[in-house]
Design a protein around this motif. Structure first.
Motif, PDB file in Angstrom:
ATOM      1  N   GLY A 177       0.875  -1.091   0.050  1.00 51.61           N
ATOM      2  CA  GLY A 177       0.039   0.027   0.038  1.00 51.61           C
ATOM      3  C   GLY A 177       0.806   1.255   0.069  1.00 51.61           C
ATOM      4  O   GLY A 177       2.068   1.234  -0.018  1.00 51.61           O
ATOM      5  N   GLY A 178       0.059   2.246   0.077  1.00 54.11           N
ATOM      6  CA  GLY A 178       0.778   3.678  -0.108  1.00 54.11           C
ATOM      7  C   GLY A 178       1.379   4.194   1.251  1.00 54.11           C
ATOM      8  O   GLY A 178       1.830   5.514   1.160  1.00 54.11           O
ATOM      9  N   TYR A 179       1.351   3.630   2.245  1.00 53.57           N
ATOM     10  CA  TYR A 179       1.857   4.303   3.400  1.00 53.57           C
ATOM     11  C   TYR A 179       3.534   4.383   3.305  1.00 53.57           C
ATOM     12  O   TYR A 179       3.996   3.650   2.767  1.00 53.57           O
ATOM     13  N   PRO A 180       3.941   5.512   4.011  1.00 52.74           N
ATOM     14  CA  PRO A 180       5.340   5.588   3.962  1.00 52.74           C
ATOM     15  C   PRO A 180       5.860   4.362   4.742  1.00 52.74           C
ATOM     16  O   PRO A 180       5.407   3.800   5.728  1.00 52.74           O
ATOM     17  N   TYR A 181       7.173   4.292   4.360  1.00 49.44           N
ATOM     18  CA  TYR A 181       8.065   3.164   5.055  1.00 49.44           C
ATOM     19  C   TYR A 181       8.159   3.171   6.501  1.00 49.44           C
ATOM     20  O   TYR A 181       7.857   1.751   7.228  1.00 49.44           O
ATOM     21  N   ALA A 182       8.367   4.133   7.227  1.00 54.98           N
ATOM     22  CA  ALA A 182       8.470   4.246   8.496  1.00 54.98           C
ATOM     23  C   ALA A 182       7.014   4.149   9.044  1.00 54.98           C
ATOM     24  O   ALA A 182       6.961   3.199  10.158  1.00 54.98           O
ATOM     25  N   LEU A 183       6.046   4.249   8.538  1.00 57.37           N
ATOM     26  CA  LEU A 183       4.677   4.041   9.145  1.00 57.37           C
ATOM     27  C   LEU A 183       4.260   2.520   9.064  1.00 57.37           C
ATOM     28  O   LEU A 183       3.853   2.026   9.879  1.00 57.37           O
ATOM     29  N   LYS A 184       4.627   1.868   8.024  1.00 58.25           N
ATOM     30  CA  LYS A 184       4.495   0.481   7.808  1.00 58.25           C
ATOM     31  C   LYS A 184       5.374  -0.096   8.685  1.00 58.25           C
ATOM     32  O   LYS A 184       4.682  -1.184   9.336  1.00 58.25           O
ATOM     33  N   GLN A 185       6.512   0.159   9.105  1.00 54.68           N
ATOM     34  CA  GLN A 185       7.312  -0.365  10.089  1.00 54.68           C
ATOM     35  C   GLN A 185       6.862  -0.372  11.568  1.00 54.68           C
ATOM     36  O   GLN A 185       6.713  -1.263  12.234  1.00 54.68           O
ATOM     37  N   ARG A 186       6.179   0.714  11.748  1.00 54.89           N
ATOM     38  CA  ARG A 186       5.500   1.305  13.126  1.00 54.89           C
ATOM     39  C   ARG A 186       4.389   0.049  13.231  1.00 54.89           C
ATOM     40  O   ARG A 186       4.413  -0.398  14.214  1.00 54.89           O
ATOM     41  N   ILE A 187       3.518  -0.012  12.189  1.00 55.77           N
ATOM     42  CA  ILE A 187       2.302  -0.701  12.370  1.00 55.77           C
ATOM     43  C   ILE A 187       2.893  -2.238  12.613  1.00 55.77           C
ATOM     44  O   ILE A 187       2.180  -3.085  13.422  1.00 55.77           O
ATOM     45  N   LEU A 188       3.754  -2.726  11.817  1.00 56.14           N
ATOM     46  CA  LEU A 188       4.248  -4.080  11.743  1.00 56.14           C
ATOM     47  C   LEU A 188       5.091  -4.675  13.061  1.00 56.14           C
ATOM     48  O   LEU A 188       5.177  -5.658  13.274  1.00 56.14           O
ATOM     49  N   GLY A 189       5.621  -3.476  13.530  1.00 59.20           N
ATOM     50  CA  GLY A 189       6.577  -3.690  14.846  1.00 59.20           C
ATOM     51  C   GLY A 189       5.772  -4.188  16.008  1.00 59.20           C
ATOM     52  O   GLY A 189       4.599  -4.460  16.393  1.00 59.20           O
ATOM     53  N   SER A 190       6.445  -4.452  17.087  1.00 62.08           N
ATOM     54  CA  SER A 190       6.073  -5.178  18.090  1.00 62.08           C
ATOM     55  C   SER A 190       5.328  -4.095  19.345  1.00 62.08           C
ATOM     56  O   SER A 190       4.489  -4.595  20.254  1.00 62.08           O
ATOM     57  N   LYS A 191       5.353  -2.630  18.774  1.00 66.59           N
ATOM     58  CA  LYS A 191       4.539  -1.878  19.397  1.00 66.59           C
ATOM     59  C   LYS A 191       3.468  -1.215  18.732  1.00 66.59           C
ATOM     60  O   LYS A 191       3.132  -0.077  18.814  1.00 66.59           O
ATOM     61  N   GLY A 192       3.234  -2.035  17.526  1.00 71.00           N
ATOM     62  CA  GLY A 192       2.249  -1.456  16.738  1.00 71.00           C
ATOM     63  C   GLY A 192       0.726  -1.945  16.598  1.00 71.00           C
ATOM     64  O   GLY A 192       0.073  -1.724  17.726  1.00 71.00           O
ATOM     65  N   HIS A 193       0.299  -2.747  15.594  1.00 69.88           N
ATOM     66  CA  HIS A 193      -0.983  -3.369  15.843  1.00 69.88           C
ATOM     67  C   HIS A 193      -0.982  -4.971  15.243  1.00 69.88           C
ATOM     68  O   HIS A 193      -0.310  -5.307  14.482  1.00 69.88           O
ATOM     69  N   LEU A 194      -2.176  -5.620  15.698  1.00 67.84           N
ATOM     70  CA  LEU A 194      -2.232  -6.945  15.277  1.00 67.84           C
ATOM     71  C   LEU A 194      -2.870  -6.983  13.914  1.00 67.84           C
ATOM     72  O   LEU A 194      -3.608  -6.514  13.619  1.00 67.84           O
ATOM     73  N   SER A 195      -2.288  -7.751  13.080  1.00 68.22           N
ATOM     74  CA  SER A 195      -2.718  -8.149  11.728  1.00 68.22           C
ATOM     75  C   SER A 195      -3.771  -9.051  12.051  1.00 68.22           C
ATOM     76  O   SER A 195      -4.160  -9.646  12.974  1.00 68.22           O
ATOM     77  N   ASN A 196      -4.526  -9.364  10.800  1.00 66.29           N
ATOM     78  CA  ASN A 196      -5.580 -10.341  10.653  1.00 66.29           C
ATOM     79  C   ASN A 196      -4.926 -11.694  11.099  1.00 66.29           C
ATOM     80  O   ASN A 196      -5.676 -12.568  11.891  1.00 66.29           O
ATOM     81  N   GLU A 197      -3.888 -12.134  10.632  1.00 61.67           N
ATOM     82  CA  GLU A 197      -3.259 -13.524  11.092  1.00 61.67           C
ATOM     83  C   GLU A 197      -2.939 -13.700  12.602  1.00 61.67           C
ATOM     84  O   GLU A 197      -3.211 -14.430  12.944  1.00 61.67           O
ATOM     85  N   ALA A 198      -2.316 -12.434  13.135  1.00 61.54           N
ATOM     86  CA  ALA A 198      -1.991 -12.544  14.446  1.00 61.54           C
ATOM     87  C   ALA A 198      -3.148 -12.570  15.355  1.00 61.54           C
ATOM     88  O   ALA A 198      -3.087 -13.199  16.056  1.00 61.54           O
ATOM     89  N   ALA A 199      -4.186 -11.877  15.042  1.00 59.10           N
ATOM     90  CA  ALA A 199      -5.380 -12.008  15.942  1.00 59.10           C
ATOM     91  C   ALA A 199      -6.072 -13.139  15.688  1.00 59.10           C
ATOM     92  O   ALA A 199      -6.675 -13.942  16.734  1.00 59.10           O
TER      93      ALA A 199
END
Length: 265
Positions: A177-199
Protein backbone atom coordinates in the motif's frame (compact mmCIF):
# COMPACT_ATOMS: atom_id res chain seq x y z
CA UNK A 1 -23.15 -8.98 30.41
CA UNK A 2 -23.47 -7.14 27.14
CA UNK A 3 -21.27 -5.30 24.66
CA UNK A 4 -21.88 -2.90 21.80
CA UNK A 5 -19.18 -1.34 19.66
CA UNK A 6 -20.27 2.27 19.12
CA UNK A 7 -17.29 3.06 16.86
CA UNK A 8 -14.19 1.10 15.89
CA UNK A 9 -11.19 1.93 13.74
CA UNK A 10 -8.19 4.21 13.40
CA UNK A 11 -10.56 7.17 13.08
CA UNK A 12 -12.07 6.61 16.53
CA UNK A 13 -13.01 3.95 19.08
CA UNK A 14 -15.75 3.71 21.69
CA UNK A 15 -17.13 0.51 23.22
CA UNK A 16 -20.10 0.11 25.56
CA UNK A 17 -20.15 -2.68 28.17
CA UNK A 18 -23.00 -3.29 30.60
CA UNK A 19 -24.01 -5.64 33.40
CA UNK A 20 -27.41 -5.33 35.16
CA UNK A 21 -27.61 -1.65 36.17
CA UNK A 22 -23.96 -0.83 35.42
CA UNK A 23 -22.89 0.94 32.23
CA UNK A 24 -19.31 1.76 31.22
CA UNK A 25 -17.46 2.94 28.14
CA UNK A 26 -14.04 1.82 26.99
CA UNK A 27 -12.37 4.72 25.17
CA UNK A 28 -14.05 7.82 23.83
CA UNK A 29 -12.16 8.51 20.63
CA UNK A 30 -15.08 10.11 18.81
CA UNK A 31 -17.02 13.33 19.34
CA UNK A 32 -19.38 13.76 22.29
CA UNK A 33 -22.20 14.13 19.77
CA UNK A 34 -21.45 10.75 18.22
CA UNK A 35 -21.08 9.10 21.62
CA UNK A 36 -24.46 10.42 22.73
CA UNK A 37 -26.09 9.38 19.45
CA UNK A 38 -24.62 5.89 19.76
CA UNK A 39 -25.81 5.52 23.33
CA UNK A 40 -29.28 6.68 22.31
CA UNK A 41 -29.42 3.90 19.71
CA UNK A 42 -28.91 1.29 22.43
CA UNK A 43 -31.22 2.96 24.94
CA UNK A 44 -28.60 4.26 27.38
CA UNK A 45 -28.56 7.87 28.61
CA UNK A 46 -25.18 9.61 29.03
CA UNK A 47 -26.01 10.27 32.68
CA UNK A 48 -26.33 6.51 33.24
CA UNK A 49 -22.68 5.85 32.38
CA UNK A 50 -20.90 4.86 35.59
CA UNK A 51 -17.31 5.08 34.34
CA UNK A 52 -15.06 5.59 31.33
CA UNK A 53 -12.01 3.35 30.97
CA UNK A 54 -9.22 4.67 28.74
CA UNK A 55 -6.67 2.34 27.17
CA UNK A 56 -4.08 4.99 26.17
CA UNK A 57 -3.64 8.61 25.18
CA UNK A 58 -3.75 8.39 21.35
CA UNK A 59 -6.43 10.64 19.90
CA UNK A 60 -8.52 7.85 18.37
CA UNK A 61 -9.13 6.60 21.91
CA UNK A 62 -9.40 9.79 23.95
CA UNK A 63 -10.33 12.80 21.80
CA UNK A 64 -13.97 12.96 22.99
CA UNK A 65 -13.16 12.75 26.69
CA UNK A 66 -12.96 16.44 27.50
CA UNK A 67 -16.35 17.32 26.05
CA UNK A 68 -18.27 14.14 26.92
CA UNK A 69 -16.71 13.48 30.33
CA UNK A 70 -17.02 17.03 31.61
CA UNK A 71 -20.56 17.48 30.38
CA UNK A 72 -21.79 14.30 32.04
CA UNK A 73 -19.67 14.30 35.21
CA UNK A 74 -18.39 10.74 34.67
CA UNK A 75 -15.44 9.17 36.55
CA UNK A 76 -12.51 8.32 34.28
CA UNK A 77 -10.01 5.48 34.81
CA UNK A 78 -6.60 5.13 33.14
CA UNK A 79 -2.97 4.62 34.03
CA UNK A 80 -1.15 7.53 35.67
CA UNK A 81 1.05 8.19 32.63
CA UNK A 82 -1.99 8.25 30.36
CA UNK A 83 -3.80 10.70 32.62
CA UNK A 84 -0.73 12.91 33.02
CA UNK A 85 -0.29 13.07 29.25
CA UNK A 86 -3.94 13.91 28.78
CA UNK A 87 -4.08 16.60 31.46
CA UNK A 88 -0.81 18.09 30.29
CA UNK A 89 -2.45 18.91 26.96
CA UNK A 90 -5.32 20.81 28.61
CA UNK A 91 -5.31 24.49 29.63
CA UNK A 92 -7.37 23.95 32.79
CA UNK A 93 -6.70 20.38 33.96
CA UNK A 94 -8.00 21.12 37.45
CA UNK A 95 -11.53 21.24 36.03
CA UNK A 96 -11.32 17.53 35.34
CA UNK A 97 -8.81 15.91 37.65
CA UNK A 98 -11.09 15.33 40.66
CA UNK A 99 -12.89 12.71 38.59
CA UNK A 100 -9.76 10.97 37.33
CA UNK A 101 -8.67 7.68 38.89
CA UNK A 102 -5.51 5.71 38.22
CA UNK A 103 -5.40 2.02 37.38
CA UNK A 104 -2.45 -0.34 37.71
CA UNK A 105 -1.63 -3.54 35.88
CA UNK A 106 -3.55 -6.54 37.21
CA UNK A 107 -5.21 -4.66 40.08
CA UNK A 108 -8.98 -5.08 39.99
CA UNK A 109 -11.46 -2.22 40.18
CA UNK A 110 -15.11 -2.74 41.07
CA UNK A 111 -17.65 -0.46 39.40
CA UNK A 112 -21.21 -1.39 40.26
CA UNK A 113 -21.83 -4.95 39.07
CA UNK A 114 -18.57 -5.13 37.09
CA UNK A 115 -15.10 -6.21 38.15
CA UNK A 116 -12.54 -4.63 35.85
CA UNK A 117 -8.96 -5.84 35.46
CA UNK A 118 -6.40 -3.80 33.50
CA UNK A 119 -3.54 -5.66 31.86
CA UNK A 120 -0.37 -4.46 30.16
CA UNK A 121 -0.13 -4.35 26.37
CA UNK A 122 2.69 -3.64 23.90
CA UNK A 123 1.95 -0.42 22.02
CA UNK A 124 3.78 2.84 21.30
CA UNK A 125 1.99 4.82 23.98
CA UNK A 126 3.22 5.92 27.43
CA UNK A 127 1.59 3.24 29.57
CA UNK A 128 -1.16 1.46 27.62
CA UNK A 129 -3.54 -1.15 28.98
CA UNK A 130 -6.48 -3.22 27.88
CA UNK A 131 -9.19 -4.56 30.15
CA UNK A 132 -11.30 -7.53 31.05
CA UNK A 133 -14.78 -7.11 32.53
CA UNK A 134 -16.38 -9.75 34.72
CA UNK A 135 -19.88 -10.02 36.14
CA UNK A 136 -22.56 -12.57 36.84
CA UNK A 137 -23.14 -12.90 33.09
CA UNK A 138 -19.56 -13.95 32.36
CA UNK A 139 -16.33 -12.32 31.22
CA UNK A 140 -15.54 -9.97 28.35
CA UNK A 141 -11.96 -9.46 27.22
CA UNK A 142 -10.59 -6.67 25.07
CA UNK A 143 -7.25 -6.61 23.27
CA UNK A 144 -6.66 -3.81 20.77
CA UNK A 145 -3.67 -1.62 19.90
CA UNK A 146 -1.01 -4.19 20.63
CA UNK A 147 1.79 -5.07 18.29
CA UNK A 148 2.39 -8.47 19.85
CA UNK A 149 1.08 -10.77 22.56
CA UNK A 150 2.56 -13.35 24.90
CA UNK A 151 1.54 -15.87 27.56
CA UNK A 152 0.70 -13.01 29.92
CA UNK A 153 -1.81 -11.67 27.39
CA UNK A 154 -3.27 -15.14 26.96
CA UNK A 155 -3.69 -15.57 30.72
CA UNK A 156 -5.40 -12.20 31.01
CA UNK A 157 -7.90 -13.12 28.28
CA UNK A 158 -8.50 -16.71 29.37
CA UNK A 159 -12.05 -17.99 29.88
CA UNK A 160 -13.83 -15.08 28.20
CA UNK A 161 -17.32 -15.62 26.83
CA UNK A 162 -16.75 -12.69 24.46
CA UNK A 163 -13.47 -11.55 22.95
CA UNK A 164 -13.06 -8.14 21.34
CA UNK A 165 -9.81 -8.43 19.37
CA UNK A 166 -7.90 -6.08 17.16
CA UNK A 167 -7.67 -7.27 13.55
CA UNK A 168 -6.06 -4.15 12.18
CA UNK A 169 -4.54 -5.01 8.81
CA UNK A 170 -3.74 -7.57 6.18
CA UNK A 171 0.04 -7.72 5.99
CA UNK A 172 0.17 -7.96 2.20
CA UNK A 173 -2.16 -5.00 1.76
CA UNK A 174 -0.05 -2.96 4.16
CA UNK A 175 3.24 -3.85 2.52
CA UNK A 176 2.15 -2.98 -1.03
CA UNK A 177 0.00 0.00 0.00
CA UNK A 178 0.79 3.69 -0.08
CA UNK A 179 1.82 4.24 3.54
CA UNK A 180 5.34 5.65 4.08
CA UNK A 181 7.95 3.03 4.94
CA UNK A 182 8.37 4.28 8.52
CA UNK A 183 4.64 4.03 9.19
CA UNK A 184 4.52 0.52 7.76
CA UNK A 185 7.35 -0.49 10.08
CA UNK A 186 5.59 1.07 13.06
CA UNK A 187 2.36 -0.83 12.37
CA UNK A 188 4.19 -4.12 11.80
CA UNK A 189 6.43 -3.69 14.83
CA UNK A 190 6.06 -5.14 18.32
CA UNK A 191 4.48 -1.89 19.54
CA UNK A 192 2.16 -1.45 16.57
CA UNK A 193 -1.04 -3.31 15.68
CA UNK A 194 -2.18 -6.91 15.29
CA UNK A 195 -2.68 -8.20 11.77
CA UNK A 196 -5.58 -10.41 10.74
CA UNK A 197 -3.28 -13.41 10.96
CA UNK A 198 -1.96 -12.52 14.42
CA UNK A 199 -5.48 -11.91 15.72
CA UNK A 200 -6.53 -15.32 14.45
CA UNK A 201 -3.52 -16.96 16.07
CA UNK A 202 -4.32 -15.29 19.40
CA UNK A 203 -7.96 -16.35 19.18
CA UNK A 204 -6.87 -19.90 18.46
CA UNK A 205 -4.98 -19.96 21.77
CA UNK A 206 -8.04 -18.69 23.66
CA UNK A 207 -10.68 -21.11 22.43
CA UNK A 208 -12.83 -22.95 24.95
CA UNK A 209 -16.27 -24.50 24.87
CA UNK A 210 -18.12 -21.52 26.37
CA UNK A 211 -16.66 -18.87 24.03
CA UNK A 212 -19.74 -17.32 22.43
CA UNK A 213 -18.51 -14.34 20.40
CA UNK A 214 -15.35 -13.05 18.75
CA UNK A 215 -15.65 -9.41 17.68
CA UNK A 216 -12.98 -8.02 15.34
CA UNK A 217 -12.21 -4.35 15.87
CA UNK A 218 -9.86 -1.50 15.04
CA UNK A 219 -9.72 -2.41 11.33
CA UNK A 220 -7.64 -0.17 9.10
CA UNK A 221 -9.63 1.59 6.39
CA UNK A 222 -6.70 1.52 3.97
CA UNK A 223 -5.08 -1.84 4.73
CA UNK A 224 -7.93 -4.23 5.41
CA UNK A 225 -11.41 -5.32 4.40
CA UNK A 226 -14.04 -6.50 6.88
CA UNK A 227 -14.61 -9.59 4.72
CA UNK A 228 -10.90 -10.42 4.77
CA UNK A 229 -10.58 -10.04 8.54
CA UNK A 230 -13.70 -12.16 9.02
CA UNK A 231 -12.56 -14.93 6.68
CA UNK A 232 -9.08 -15.12 8.21
CA UNK A 233 -10.63 -15.60 11.64
CA UNK A 234 -13.30 -18.00 10.37
CA UNK A 235 -10.76 -20.31 8.79
CA UNK A 236 -8.71 -20.38 11.99
CA UNK A 237 -11.70 -21.18 14.21
CA UNK A 238 -12.95 -23.78 11.75
CA UNK A 239 -9.64 -25.64 11.87
CA UNK A 240 -9.02 -25.27 15.62
CA UNK A 241 -12.47 -25.85 17.15
CA UNK A 242 -12.58 -29.15 19.06
CA UNK A 243 -15.59 -28.76 21.34
CA UNK A 244 -19.08 -30.32 21.14
CA UNK A 245 -20.76 -26.91 21.53
CA UNK A 246 -21.37 -24.54 18.59
CA UNK A 247 -18.44 -22.49 17.36
CA UNK A 248 -18.29 -18.85 18.49
CA UNK A 249 -20.00 -16.32 16.28
CA UNK A 250 -17.55 -14.00 14.53
CA UNK A 251 -18.51 -10.39 13.94
CA UNK A 252 -16.73 -7.30 12.63
CA UNK A 253 -17.28 -4.04 14.50
CA UNK A 254 -18.67 -1.22 12.39
CA UNK A 255 -16.49 1.83 11.85
CA UNK A 256 -19.17 4.51 11.66
CA UNK A 257 -22.17 3.32 13.67
CA UNK A 258 -23.08 1.05 16.58
CA UNK A 259 -22.87 -2.66 15.92
CA UNK A 260 -25.47 -5.05 17.29
CA UNK A 261 -25.70 -5.56 21.04
CA UNK A 262 -24.20 -8.88 22.11
CA UNK A 263 -25.32 -10.65 25.28
CA UNK A 264 -23.70 -13.18 27.58
CA UNK A 265 -25.94 -15.01 30.04
Amino acid sequence: MRLCSIASGSSGNCIYIGEKNTHVLVDVGISAKRIEAGLAEIGVKPGEINAIFITHEHSDHIQGLWAFGKKNNIPVYATKHTLDAYLGAKKQPELFEKRLFTVSYDEEIVVGDLTVRPFCISHDALCPVCYTFSGQGGKIGMATDLGCYDSYTERALADCGLLYLESNHDENMLLVGGYPYALKQRILGSKGHLSNEAAAELAGKLLHGQLKYIVLGHLSRENNYPELAYETMRQKILSAWKYPLPQPEILVANREKPSEMLYLS
